[in-house]
Design a protein around this motif. Structure first.
Motif, short mmCIF file in Angstrom:
data_model
loop_
_atom_site.label_atom_id
_atom_site.label_comp_id
_atom_site.label_asym_id
_atom_site.label_seq_id
_atom_site.Cartn_x
_atom_site.Cartn_y
_atom_site.Cartn_z
N MET A 117 0.84 -1.19 0.00
CA MET A 117 0.00 0.00 0.00
C MET A 117 0.88 1.24 0.00
SD MET A 117 -2.98 1.06 2.71
CE MET A 117 -1.88 1.52 4.03
N TYR A 118 0.40 2.27 -0.65
CA TYR A 118 1.09 3.56 -0.70
C TYR A 118 0.02 4.63 -0.66
CZ TYR A 118 3.99 7.34 -2.59
OH TYR A 118 4.67 8.51 -2.79
N VAL A 119 0.11 5.54 0.30
CA VAL A 119 -0.86 6.63 0.42
C VAL A 119 -0.09 7.93 0.59
CG1 VAL A 119 -2.76 7.61 1.75
CG2 VAL A 119 -2.56 5.13 1.53
N LYS A 120 -0.36 8.88 -0.29
CA LYS A 120 0.24 10.21 -0.17
C LYS A 120 -0.90 11.19 -0.02
CE LYS A 120 3.03 13.65 -2.58
NZ LYS A 120 2.16 14.75 -2.28
N ASP A 121 -0.81 12.00 1.01
CA ASP A 121 -1.80 13.06 1.19
C ASP A 121 -1.08 14.31 1.65
OD1 ASP A 121 -1.25 12.70 3.90
OD2 ASP A 121 -3.16 11.75 4.35
N GLY A 122 -1.82 15.30 2.05
CA GLY A 122 -1.24 16.57 2.46
C GLY A 122 -0.34 16.49 3.67
N ASN A 123 -0.51 15.45 4.48
CA ASN A 123 0.28 15.31 5.71
C ASN A 123 1.56 14.51 5.53
OD1 ASN A 123 -1.70 16.72 7.13
ND2 ASN A 123 -2.87 14.84 7.44
N GLY A 124 1.71 13.80 4.41
CA GLY A 124 2.90 13.00 4.19
C GLY A 124 2.61 11.76 3.39
N MET A 142 5.55 -0.54 8.18
CA MET A 142 4.75 0.65 7.91
C MET A 142 5.67 1.85 8.09
SD MET A 142 1.20 2.01 9.54
CE MET A 142 0.23 0.76 8.73
N ILE A 143 5.85 2.58 7.01
CA ILE A 143 6.77 3.71 7.01
C ILE A 143 5.95 4.97 6.84
CG2 ILE A 143 8.75 4.74 5.85
CD1 ILE A 143 9.24 1.67 4.94
N VAL A 144 6.01 5.85 7.83
CA VAL A 144 5.24 7.08 7.83
C VAL A 144 6.21 8.24 7.75
CG1 VAL A 144 3.53 8.46 9.06
CG2 VAL A 144 3.51 5.95 9.27
N SER A 145 6.13 8.98 6.66
CA SER A 145 7.05 10.08 6.41
C SER A 145 6.26 11.38 6.34
CB SER A 145 7.80 9.83 5.09
OG SER A 145 8.67 10.88 4.82
N GLY A 146 6.51 12.24 7.30
CA GLY A 146 5.86 13.55 7.31
C GLY A 146 6.87 14.65 7.10
N ASP A 147 6.40 15.90 7.16
CA ASP A 147 7.29 17.04 6.98
C ASP A 147 8.36 17.12 8.06
OD1 ASP A 147 5.95 17.81 4.70
OD2 ASP A 147 4.62 19.19 5.78
N LEU A 164 -3.77 -9.80 4.14
CA LEU A 164 -3.18 -8.52 3.73
C LEU A 164 -4.03 -7.85 2.66
CD1 LEU A 164 0.56 -9.60 3.59
CD2 LEU A 164 -0.50 -8.15 5.31
N GLU A 165 -4.43 -8.61 1.65
CA GLU A 165 -5.24 -8.03 0.56
C GLU A 165 -6.58 -7.53 1.09
OE1 GLU A 165 -5.31 -11.22 -2.26
OE2 GLU A 165 -3.34 -10.68 -3.08
N LYS A 166 -7.18 -8.28 2.00
CA LYS A 166 -8.46 -7.87 2.58
C LYS A 166 -8.31 -6.56 3.36
CE LYS A 166 -12.08 -9.67 5.63
NZ LYS A 166 -12.45 -10.77 6.54
N ALA A 167 -7.25 -6.46 4.15
CA ALA A 167 -7.02 -5.25 4.95
C ALA A 167 -6.72 -4.05 4.06
CB ALA A 167 -5.88 -5.48 5.93
N VAL A 168 -5.89 -4.23 3.04
CA VAL A 168 -5.53 -3.13 2.15
C VAL A 168 -6.74 -2.67 1.34
CG1 VAL A 168 -4.14 -2.50 0.13
CG2 VAL A 168 -3.08 -3.67 2.06
N SER A 169 -7.53 -3.61 0.82
CA SER A 169 -8.70 -3.21 0.03
C SER A 169 -9.74 -2.52 0.90
CB SER A 169 -9.31 -4.42 -0.68
OG SER A 169 -9.85 -5.33 0.24
N GLN A 170 -9.91 -2.96 2.16
CA GLN A 170 -10.86 -2.29 3.05
C GLN A 170 -10.38 -0.88 3.37
OE1 GLN A 170 -11.38 -3.60 7.15
NE2 GLN A 170 -13.59 -3.31 6.92
#
Length: 178
Positions: A117-124, A142-147, A164-170
């Motif tokens: 999974m990869y999520v980019k939003d305004g916070n990081g 789980m790697i969380v990169s913020g400002d 894993l697939e179930k958790a990521v799709s949910q």
């Protein structure tokens, strides 16, 4: 002619056997390659906070309290966790050390790593990377990169690809609804 064929057959069998024996270690190494991260030096770096939660400690915590955002799909993953390690910092130099330490994971350098999974939003940015052996993951990162902060959470345990697939799709469905 019969002696020649027998000699040729023996030579072929010996040659084939040698090729197979020489090739086996390379094949075995490719299949057995596991990414290893040496985190011991992070313990010595100033401004890196390190948290370790042992299997015994996890067993004493009710599994229901480990649910993330009440997500049922995460329950299978949460039950598979045997230990958790967290590395975090808001210091620039310390962040560079954490990134350097986890570079093989972040850059997906080995075939046993898969970005789930990869999520980019305004916070990081949030990355979820699994270390897979067949259809099972033994490590989740789980790697969380913020400002101004950088965190790596390492979940050790046993996680099936289906969980894993179930958790990521949910999680993706939940994000779309927002």
């Amino acid at each position: 002619m019969k002696v020649y064929m027998t000699h040729l057959s023996r030579l072929s069998i010996i040659t084939l056997s040698m090729l197979l024996l020489l090739g086996l270690p390379a094949v075995a190494q490719r299949g057995a390659t596991r990414t290893r991260i040496n985190t011991s030096r992070l313990m010595e770096i100033k401004n890196v906070d390190v948290v370790y939660i042992s299997p015994a400690m996890l067993q004493s915590v009710p599994k229901a309290s480990l649910k993330i955002d009440g997500a049922d799909a995460m329950s299978g993953i949460m039950e598979g966790i045997t230990s958790i390690r967290i590395y975090t910092s808001s210091d620039r130099k310390a962040i560079q050390e954490i990134r350097h330490t986890f570079a093989p994971i972040i850059e997906l350098r080995h075939s046993d790593l898969e970005q789930l999974m990869y999520v980019k939003d305004g916070n990081g940015v949030v990355n979820l990377i699994g270390q897979l052996q067949g259809d099972n993951a033994t490590e989740l990162y789980m790697i969380v990169s913020g400002d101004d902060e950088y965190t790596v959470i390492n979940f050790s345990g046993s996680f099936s690809r289906r969980e894993l697939e179930k958790a990521v799709s949910q999680d993706n469905n939940r994000r779309r609804k927002r």
